[in-house]
Design a protein around this motif. Sequence first.
Motif, mmCIF file in Angstrom:
data_model
loop_
_atom_site.group_PDB
_atom_site.id
_atom_site.type_symbol
_atom_site.label_atom_id
_atom_site.label_comp_id
_atom_site.label_asym_id
_atom_site.label_seq_id
_atom_site.Cartn_x
_atom_site.Cartn_y
_atom_site.Cartn_z
ATOM 1 N N CYS A 145 0.838 -1.208 0.000
ATOM 2 C CA CYS A 145 0.000 0.000 0.000
ATOM 3 C C CYS A 145 0.872 1.256 0.000
ATOM 4 O O CYS A 145 0.544 2.237 -0.678
ATOM 5 C CB CYS A 145 -0.934 -0.001 1.200
ATOM 6 N N ALA A 146 1.966 1.214 0.731
ATOM 7 C CA ALA A 146 2.859 2.381 0.807
ATOM 8 C C ALA A 146 3.447 2.733 -0.558
ATOM 9 O O ALA A 146 3.574 3.905 -0.892
ATOM 10 C CB ALA A 146 3.972 2.133 1.814
ATOM 11 N N ILE A 147 3.777 1.715 -1.340
ATOM 12 C CA ILE A 147 4.402 2.008 -2.636
ATOM 13 C C ILE A 147 3.379 2.285 -3.735
ATOM 14 O O ILE A 147 3.715 2.874 -4.749
ATOM 15 C CB ILE A 147 5.388 0.902 -3.079
ATOM 16 N N SER A 148 2.132 1.883 -3.530
ATOM 17 C CA SER A 148 1.140 2.075 -4.596
ATOM 18 C C SER A 148 0.144 3.207 -4.341
ATOM 19 O O SER A 148 -0.537 3.641 -5.262
ATOM 20 C CB SER A 148 0.384 0.767 -4.834
ATOM 21 N N MET A 149 0.077 3.718 -3.113
ATOM 22 C CA MET A 149 -0.929 4.740 -2.791
ATOM 23 C C MET A 149 -0.700 6.038 -3.555
ATOM 24 O O MET A 149 -1.628 6.811 -3.764
ATOM 25 C CB MET A 149 -0.968 5.000 -1.286
ATOM 26 N N VAL A 150 0.508 6.277 -4.020
ATOM 27 C CA VAL A 150 0.807 7.485 -4.774
ATOM 28 C C VAL A 150 -0.045 7.557 -6.049
ATOM 29 O O VAL A 150 -0.304 8.647 -6.566
ATOM 30 C CB VAL A 150 2.321 7.579 -5.090
ATOM 31 N N ALA A 163 -6.770 9.031 -2.383
ATOM 32 C CA ALA A 163 -5.846 9.208 -1.262
ATOM 33 C C ALA A 163 -5.223 10.597 -1.303
ATOM 34 O O ALA A 163 -5.100 11.258 -0.266
ATOM 35 C CB ALA A 163 -4.761 8.132 -1.293
ATOM 36 N N VAL A 164 -4.854 11.042 -2.495
ATOM 37 C CA VAL A 164 -4.278 12.386 -2.633
ATOM 38 C C VAL A 164 -5.287 13.427 -2.157
ATOM 39 O O VAL A 164 -4.957 14.330 -1.384
ATOM 40 C CB VAL A 164 -3.848 12.662 -4.091
ATOM 41 N N LEU A 212 3.926 14.131 -0.471
ATOM 42 C CA LEU A 212 3.955 13.320 0.744
ATOM 43 C C LEU A 212 3.836 11.827 0.401
ATOM 44 O O LEU A 212 4.557 10.984 0.942
ATOM 45 C CB LEU A 212 2.833 13.754 1.681
ATOM 46 N N LEU A 213 2.940 11.511 -0.542
ATOM 47 C CA LEU A 213 2.772 10.113 -0.950
ATOM 48 C C LEU A 213 3.986 9.609 -1.733
ATOM 49 O O LEU A 213 4.328 8.424 -1.650
ATOM 50 C CB LEU A 213 1.498 9.952 -1.779
ATOM 51 N N THR A 214 4.645 10.482 -2.458
ATOM 52 C CA THR A 214 5.870 10.099 -3.161
ATOM 53 C C THR A 214 6.967 9.773 -2.154
ATOM 54 O O THR A 214 7.727 8.812 -2.332
ATOM 55 C CB THR A 214 6.312 11.216 -4.119
ATOM 56 N N GLN A 215 7.044 10.555 -1.075
ATOM 57 C CA GLN A 215 7.996 10.259 -0.001
ATOM 58 C C GLN A 215 7.661 8.922 0.653
ATOM 59 O O GLN A 215 8.562 8.150 0.993
ATOM 60 C CB GLN A 215 7.966 11.351 1.059
ATOM 61 N N LEU A 275 9.885 0.289 -10.297
ATOM 62 C CA LEU A 275 10.045 1.181 -9.160
ATOM 63 C C LEU A 275 11.417 1.004 -8.515
ATOM 64 O O LEU A 275 11.885 1.892 -7.811
ATOM 65 C CB LEU A 275 8.944 0.906 -8.119
ATOM 66 N N LEU A 276 12.022 -0.149 -8.725
ATOM 67 C CA LEU A 276 13.365 -0.420 -8.177
ATOM 68 C C LEU A 276 14.359 -0.521 -9.322
ATOM 69 O O LEU A 276 14.080 -0.960 -10.372
ATOM 70 C CB LEU A 276 13.382 -1.732 -7.390
#
Length: 118
Positions: free
Chosen positions: A60-65, A70-71, A88-91, A117-118
Motif C-alpha cells: 500500500c505504501a508504494i502504490s498509494m501514490v 488518497a491524494v 507526501l505520498l511520493t515520499q 520502481l526499483l
Amino acid sequence: MLFPRRTWALRVTERMGLSGGSRETHLLVDLLIWSGKQDDAIMKAAGAPQFTKPESILMCAISMVNNHSAVSKIAKDLGIDQLSALSLLTQMQAAGLELIKQHEFTSLRQLAQRKKLL
C-alpha cells in the motif's frame, strides 16, 4: 509481533522522517492500515494468494501514490494543496521501497522491479 500493520505503517512514516505525533503520521498510518485491510479482504474474496500483513502495508505504501482519492483525502484532512499531498505520498513510496530492500521482501521486490520502481 503485536499489531503488525501498525508497526510497519509506523516504520514507513519513521523512514519518511515524520515525527510520531504529527498529523501527517496519524493520517498516513490510518490510511495504510485501512488500505491494507481492504486489500487483504479483496484478495481473500478473489481466492488469490495473500500477502503477509507487513507485505500488505508496504504494498500500500508504494502504490498509494497512484490513488487519486488518497491524494484528495490527504490534501483535505491536512489542509494542504494536491501537489503537496502527492509529494507526501511520493515520499511514502520511497520509504516503502527502502524498507522492502532493507528487509528483503522478495515477492514485493520482484513486483516493484516489474513496475520499474526499483
